[in-house]
Scaffold this active site. Sequence first.
Site, short mmCIF file in Angstrom:
data_model
loop_
_atom_site.label_atom_id
_atom_site.label_comp_id
_atom_site.label_asym_id
_atom_site.label_seq_id
_atom_site.Cartn_x
_atom_site.Cartn_y
_atom_site.Cartn_z
N TYR A 1 -8.10 0.72 -3.78
CA TYR A 1 -6.85 1.14 -4.42
C TYR A 1 -6.11 -0.10 -4.89
O TYR A 1 -6.51 -1.23 -4.57
CB TYR A 1 -5.96 1.93 -3.44
CG TYR A 1 -5.48 1.08 -2.29
CD1 TYR A 1 -6.29 0.84 -1.18
CD2 TYR A 1 -4.24 0.45 -2.33
CE1 TYR A 1 -5.87 0.02 -0.14
CE2 TYR A 1 -3.81 -0.37 -1.29
CZ TYR A 1 -4.63 -0.58 -0.21
OH TYR A 1 -4.22 -1.39 0.81
N LYS B 1 0.38 -7.69 13.06
CA LYS B 1 -0.63 -6.75 12.55
C LYS B 1 -1.93 -6.98 13.32
O LYS B 1 -2.40 -8.11 13.41
CB LYS B 1 -0.83 -6.97 11.05
CG LYS B 1 -1.76 -5.95 10.41
CD LYS B 1 -1.84 -6.06 8.89
CE LYS B 1 -2.77 -4.99 8.34
NZ LYS B 1 -2.83 -4.94 6.88
N THR C 1 1.66 -4.33 4.30
CA THR C 1 1.55 -4.65 5.72
C THR C 1 0.94 -6.03 5.99
O THR C 1 1.11 -6.57 7.08
CB THR C 1 0.70 -3.60 6.47
OG1 THR C 1 -0.61 -3.57 5.91
CG2 THR C 1 1.34 -2.22 6.38
N ASP C 2 0.24 -6.61 5.00
CA ASP C 2 -0.48 -7.87 5.27
C ASP C 2 0.46 -8.99 5.72
O ASP C 2 0.13 -9.75 6.64
CB ASP C 2 -1.22 -8.35 4.00
CG ASP C 2 -2.42 -7.49 3.67
OD1 ASP C 2 -2.75 -6.58 4.46
OD2 ASP C 2 -3.03 -7.71 2.59
N GLU D 1 -2.06 -28.75 28.35
CA GLU D 1 -3.24 -29.63 28.25
C GLU D 1 -3.01 -30.74 27.24
O GLU D 1 -3.82 -31.65 27.12
CB GLU D 1 -4.46 -28.82 27.85
CG GLU D 1 -5.02 -27.94 28.95
CD GLU D 1 -6.33 -27.28 28.53
OE1 GLU D 1 -7.37 -27.94 28.56
OE2 GLU D 1 -6.28 -26.10 28.15
N THR E 1 0.83 -1.21 0.00
CA THR E 1 0.00 0.00 0.00
C THR E 1 0.85 1.25 0.00
O THR E 1 0.46 2.28 -0.54
CB THR E 1 -0.92 -0.02 1.25
OG1 THR E 1 -1.75 -1.16 1.14
CG2 THR E 1 -1.77 1.22 1.36
#
Length: 355
Positions: free
Chosen positions: A52, A191, A118-119, A312, A39
């Site tokens: 976008y 993120k 950023t993903d 567990e 981006t």
Amino acid sequence: MNRFLKPLVVLLLVGLASYPIALAQGSKPNVFVLATGGTIAGAAATGAQSSYTSGKVTIDDMLNSVPGIRDLANLKGEQVANVGSQDMTFEIMLKLAKRINELLATNDADGIVVTHGTDTLEETAFFLNLTVKSDKPVVIVGSMRPSTAISADGPLNLYDAVAVAADPQAKGRGVLVVMNDQIQGAHSLTKTSTTAVQTFMSPVRGVVGVSAYGKNDFYNNPSWKHTTSSEFDVSDVTKLPRVDIIYADADMPSDLIDCSVHNGAKGIVIAGVGNGNMNKAALDAAERAVKQGVVVVRSSRVVTGTVGRNVEVKDDELGFVASDELNPQKSRILLSLALLKPHTPQQLQELFATY
Ligand code: ASP
């Protein structure tokens, strides 16, 4: 003045006048900016729309749009890729790691900035944290708003990222991520918001420092092994073994685990519920996977906390590995690199406690 002397005096004066500029240029650090898209390089038709396309703007245009950025460092841009980071691949990550290692091995580069979507930024940051072989600063930067947006966050993020990459205080802290005034460590950040500019957080460890208009303040040194102390070497690697992430939830179907084994996975990371848990059917399938030589790592879909051994789930009995503090996506990176060499389950567990 003697007509032979006059040109010499003029030359001397011009030389003296330009000396401070040359000195300033010479004394600035050399920072390479490697662009991969995202981006931060995205563009939309208008400034006030949410849709976008990532990876539209070139690195030179990005650098030219940030006022004063070239005062911080001598900058050289390179376009390594131009994708939305949803399309980031191990092939591009390997290319980045190799190029960064090549650049930082010379005296020409004092620091590196990688621009990234950023993903999957946290995956690339962690991958480089394990595979870069230098203590010089490597800083990843992205933005949440495209370059054409009203109040685009990319230009200041990029400015701060260059300031951190040019700062000798950033050395030896592993790969750093700079966004929205914060400096965070590759091991610990994740993120947390799909849209907010304050999206990256380090819920367990906190931030490494802040960068405000290029003024940096470091408070923390990530304590995990990274870069120069990492044992992972990708200089001859062209492909990573397949590792799948399987998301656990109430009443999860266990055949996803069998399917992953059937399709050739060498490792499976369970994004478990709670402390890396999964239902009985999934536990049985995971046990079958281990018996077929597949490494099973229990991580968690919960955003904060650690996954501990034998809480567990009987890891010792079933041969599983607990992910400690690594979330599923970073567990997948570490396991993919670890599987390049044979390791016992105990050795793998040790890696998860160390990196
Ligand atoms: N989808 C974009 C990417 O990861 C989102 C962003 O960069 O913020 O490339």
